[in-house]
Design a protein around this motif. Structure first.
Motif, PDB file in Angstrom:
ATOM      1  N   HIS A   1      23.969  36.522   3.040  1.00  0.00           N
ATOM      2  CA  HIS A   1      22.529  36.726   3.194  1.00  0.00           C
ATOM      3  C   HIS A   1      21.858  35.462   3.721  1.00  0.00           C
ATOM      4  CE1 HIS A   1      23.206  35.031  -0.795  1.00  0.00           C
ATOM      5  NE2 HIS A   1      21.989  34.530  -0.743  1.00  0.00           N
ATOM      6  N   TRP A   2      22.327  34.299   3.258  1.00  0.00           N
ATOM      7  CA  TRP A   2      21.776  33.037   3.738  1.00  0.00           C
ATOM      8  C   TRP A   2      22.169  32.799   5.199  1.00  0.00           C
ATOM      9  CZ3 TRP A   2      23.446  28.466   5.825  1.00  0.00           C
ATOM     10  CH2 TRP A   2      22.523  27.409   5.834  1.00  0.00           C
ATOM     11  N   ASN A   3      23.426  33.072   5.539  1.00  0.00           N
ATOM     12  CA  ASN A   3      23.882  32.890   6.920  1.00  0.00           C
ATOM     13  C   ASN A   3      23.089  33.751   7.889  1.00  0.00           C
ATOM     14  OD1 ASN A   3      25.801  30.996   6.311  1.00  0.00           O
ATOM     15  ND2 ASN A   3      27.543  32.391   6.413  1.00  0.00           N
TER      16      ASN A   3
ATOM     17  N   ASN B   1      29.765  42.281  -4.005  1.00  0.00           N
ATOM     18  CA  ASN B   1      28.885  41.133  -3.787  1.00  0.00           C
ATOM     19  C   ASN B   1      28.634  40.902  -2.300  1.00  0.00           C
ATOM     20  OD1 ASN B   1      28.263  40.168  -6.430  1.00  0.00           O
ATOM     21  ND2 ASN B   1      30.334  39.344  -6.603  1.00  0.00           N
ATOM     22  N   PHE B   2      29.710  40.984  -1.519  1.00  0.00           N
ATOM     23  CA  PHE B   2      29.584  40.699  -0.088  1.00  0.00           C
ATOM     24  C   PHE B   2      28.707  41.734   0.603  1.00  0.00           C
ATOM     25  CE2 PHE B   2      30.860  41.298   4.308  1.00  0.00           C
ATOM     26  CZ  PHE B   2      30.771  40.008   4.809  1.00  0.00           C
ATOM     27  N   PHE B   3      28.975  43.001   0.379  1.00  0.00           N
ATOM     28  CA  PHE B   3      28.216  44.028   1.086  1.00  0.00           C
ATOM     29  C   PHE B   3      26.780  44.116   0.580  1.00  0.00           C
ATOM     30  CE2 PHE B   3      32.588  45.789   1.829  1.00  0.00           C
ATOM     31  CZ  PHE B   3      32.584  45.561   3.203  1.00  0.00           C
ATOM     32  N   ALA B   4      26.550  43.829  -0.703  1.00  0.00           N
ATOM     33  CA  ALA B   4      25.166  43.763  -1.192  1.00  0.00           C
ATOM     34  C   ALA B   4      24.437  42.599  -0.537  1.00  0.00           C
ATOM     35  CB  ALA B   4      25.152  43.615  -2.710  1.00  0.00           C
ATOM     36  N   SER B   5      25.111  41.460  -0.433  1.00  0.00           N
ATOM     37  CA  SER B   5      24.518  40.300   0.244  1.00  0.00           C
ATOM     38  C   SER B   5      24.285  40.595   1.724  1.00  0.00           C
ATOM     39  CB  SER B   5      25.436  39.088   0.069  1.00  0.00           C
ATOM     40  OG  SER B   5      24.940  37.959   0.754  1.00  0.00           O
ATOM     41  N   TYR B   6      25.208  41.327   2.336  1.00  0.00           N
ATOM     42  CA  TYR B   6      25.073  41.713   3.741  1.00  0.00           C
ATOM     43  C   TYR B   6      23.847  42.610   3.933  1.00  0.00           C
ATOM     44  CZ  TYR B   6      26.279  44.132   8.122  1.00  0.00           C
ATOM     45  OH  TYR B   6      26.259  44.677   9.385  1.00  0.00           O
ATOM     46  N   VAL B   7      23.657  43.536   3.014  1.00  0.00           N
ATOM     47  CA  VAL B   7      22.475  44.414   3.086  1.00  0.00           C
ATOM     48  C   VAL B   7      21.197  43.588   3.011  1.00  0.00           C
ATOM     49  CG1 VAL B   7      21.168  46.149   1.795  1.00  0.00           C
ATOM     50  CG2 VAL B   7      23.591  46.501   2.237  1.00  0.00           C
ATOM     51  N   VAL B   8      21.160  42.634   2.090  1.00  0.00           N
ATOM     52  CA  VAL B   8      19.983  41.765   1.982  1.00  0.00           C
ATOM     53  C   VAL B   8      19.817  40.940   3.249  1.00  0.00           C
ATOM     54  CG1 VAL B   8      18.957  39.834   0.728  1.00  0.00           C
ATOM     55  CG2 VAL B   8      20.090  41.672  -0.532  1.00  0.00           C
ATOM     56  N   GLY B   9      20.926  40.439   3.786  1.00  0.00           N
ATOM     57  CA  GLY B   9      20.854  39.657   5.019  1.00  0.00           C
ATOM     58  C   GLY B   9      20.309  40.453   6.183  1.00  0.00           C
ATOM     59  N   LEU B  10      20.635  41.744   6.235  1.00  0.00           N
ATOM     60  CA  LEU B  10      20.129  42.582   7.328  1.00  0.00           C
ATOM     61  C   LEU B  10      18.612  42.732   7.270  1.00  0.00           C
ATOM     62  CD1 LEU B  10      22.862  45.366   7.413  1.00  0.00           C
ATOM     63  CD2 LEU B  10      22.330  43.756   9.247  1.00  0.00           C
TER      64      LEU B  10
ATOM     65  N   LEU C   1      23.997  51.611   8.052  1.00  0.00           N
ATOM     66  CA  LEU C   1      22.743  52.264   8.441  1.00  0.00           C
ATOM     67  C   LEU C   1      21.697  51.221   8.816  1.00  0.00           C
ATOM     68  CD1 LEU C   1      20.892  54.736   8.671  1.00  0.00           C
ATOM     69  CD2 LEU C   1      20.442  54.523   6.208  1.00  0.00           C
ATOM     70  N   LEU C   2      21.529  50.204   7.989  1.00  0.00           N
ATOM     71  CA  LEU C   2      20.546  49.165   8.285  1.00  0.00           C
ATOM     72  C   LEU C   2      20.916  48.395   9.542  1.00  0.00           C
ATOM     73  CD1 LEU C   2      19.781  47.721   4.730  1.00  0.00           C
ATOM     74  CD2 LEU C   2      18.342  49.214   6.133  1.00  0.00           C
ATOM     75  N   TRP C   3      22.214  48.248   9.811  1.00  0.00           N
ATOM     76  CA  TRP C   3      22.643  47.548  11.027  1.00  0.00           C
ATOM     77  C   TRP C   3      22.196  48.301  12.274  1.00  0.00           C
ATOM     78  CZ3 TRP C   3      23.845  43.518  13.606  1.00  0.00           C
ATOM     79  CH2 TRP C   3      24.603  43.592  14.775  1.00  0.00           C
ATOM     80  N   ARG C   4      22.375  49.612  12.268  1.00  0.00           N
ATOM     81  CA  ARG C   4      21.954  50.398  13.431  1.00  0.00           C
ATOM     82  C   ARG C   4      20.439  50.353  13.611  1.00  0.00           C
ATOM     83  NH1 ARG C   4      26.147  53.936  11.634  1.00  0.00           N
ATOM     84  NH2 ARG C   4      24.632  55.195  10.463  1.00  0.00           N
ATOM     85  N   LEU C   5      19.701  50.483  12.513  1.00  0.00           N
ATOM     86  CA  LEU C   5      18.241  50.446  12.609  1.00  0.00           C
ATOM     87  C   LEU C   5      17.733  49.048  12.934  1.00  0.00           C
ATOM     88  CD1 LEU C   5      17.343  52.640   9.489  1.00  0.00           C
ATOM     89  CD2 LEU C   5      17.378  53.346  11.896  1.00  0.00           C
TER      90      LEU C   5
END
Length: 262
Positions: free
Chosen positions: A78-80, A156-165, A248-252
């Protein structure tokens, strides 16, 4: 399949070499995560006074296992992502033929290769200070703990990825992840074994990812009671949920980010 494994191995090896340049910084990151040992001291003192159902060695084993589980499950995607969006580096990642998700994932996996030897050194120090707390949990529980910590890393990773998006809309989403961390701090077993929590609280938490992120692998490694089947299935389900939400968030978000002129 061989082509995929070769490409994935190469990508992880590149990020492992990159992370080696930060080995000193990674060591200090590890030192900043010694909070479980403070809780270990507090609960050990309580056990020595007969105030809990576990003895001092149980708490020593458990909180060392908590430390290991946290070190293997820590993420910062999420920070990256927020930093890449804010500085404009994310635009260059969009031009590359590889989905940024896999680069961030390889970054984390490569970093584990640098962290593991340092973690082994901490383990040797712990064994020297608390030799009476060393008990082999058995091959089955040790293996299940590794599976659990791998699935916990995925959540943890995918939740952080969602926040990062979310940075594609907000530019900086790092503060949002703090809510996840606070919930994990109180409900994952980092403060105390979840067996000490009231039964109604445990029943509610069982539907969330938090009790399975730390307590499940730590309990397996330290010999405490744990609902292994339910915990592993919950971790798998939350992995699928956050991965699907991230796609989903990546596409949007990619369309929204491009629409802003990136």
């Amino acid at each position: 399949m061989r082509w995929f494994v070769h490409k994935a191995w190469t990508l992880v090896a590149v990020y492992f070499a990159y992370m080696l340049t930060y080995r000193g910084e990674i060591f200090f990151w590890m030192l900043s995560g010694i909070t479980p040992f403070f809780f270990m001291s507090a609960w050990t003192a309580a056990a020595n006074q007969g105030l809990t159902g576990y003895d001092a060695n149980d708490y020593a084993r458990y909180f060392f296992a908590v430390f290991v589980a946290r070190q293997l499950g820590i993420v910062w995607v999420h920070w990256n992502m927020s930093e890449d969006v804010r500085t404009g580096r994310f635009s260059f990642r969009l031009l590359q033929p590889l989905d940024p998700l896999w680069r961030y994932l390889a970054d984390h996996v490569g970093e584990r290769g640098v962290r593991l030897p340092m973690l082994a050194v901490v383990g040797l120090v712990f064994a020297w200070l608390h030799p009476e707390a060393l008990v082999w949990p058995g091959a089955e529980r040790a293996a299940l703990g590794l599976v659990a910590v791998g699935l916990a890393f995925g959540v943890n990773f995918f939740a952080s990825y969602v926040v990062g998006l979310l940075a594609l809309w907000l530019e900086d989403a790092t503060s949002i992840y703090n809510l996840w961390y606070v919930a994990m701090l109180f409900f994952s077993g980092m403060l105390a074994p979840l067996a000490l929590y009231p039964e109604p609280v445990r029943q509610v938490l069982a539907w969330t990812p938090f009790p399975h992120l730390v307590y499940l692998p730590a309990a397996l490694w330290s010999g405490l009671e744990a609902d292994v089947t339910r915990g592993l299935l919950a971790l798998l389900a939350w992995n699928l949920f956050f991965f699907a939400l991230g796609r989903l968030l990546w596409r949007l978000g990619r369309r929204h980010y491009s629409a802003m002129g990136a």
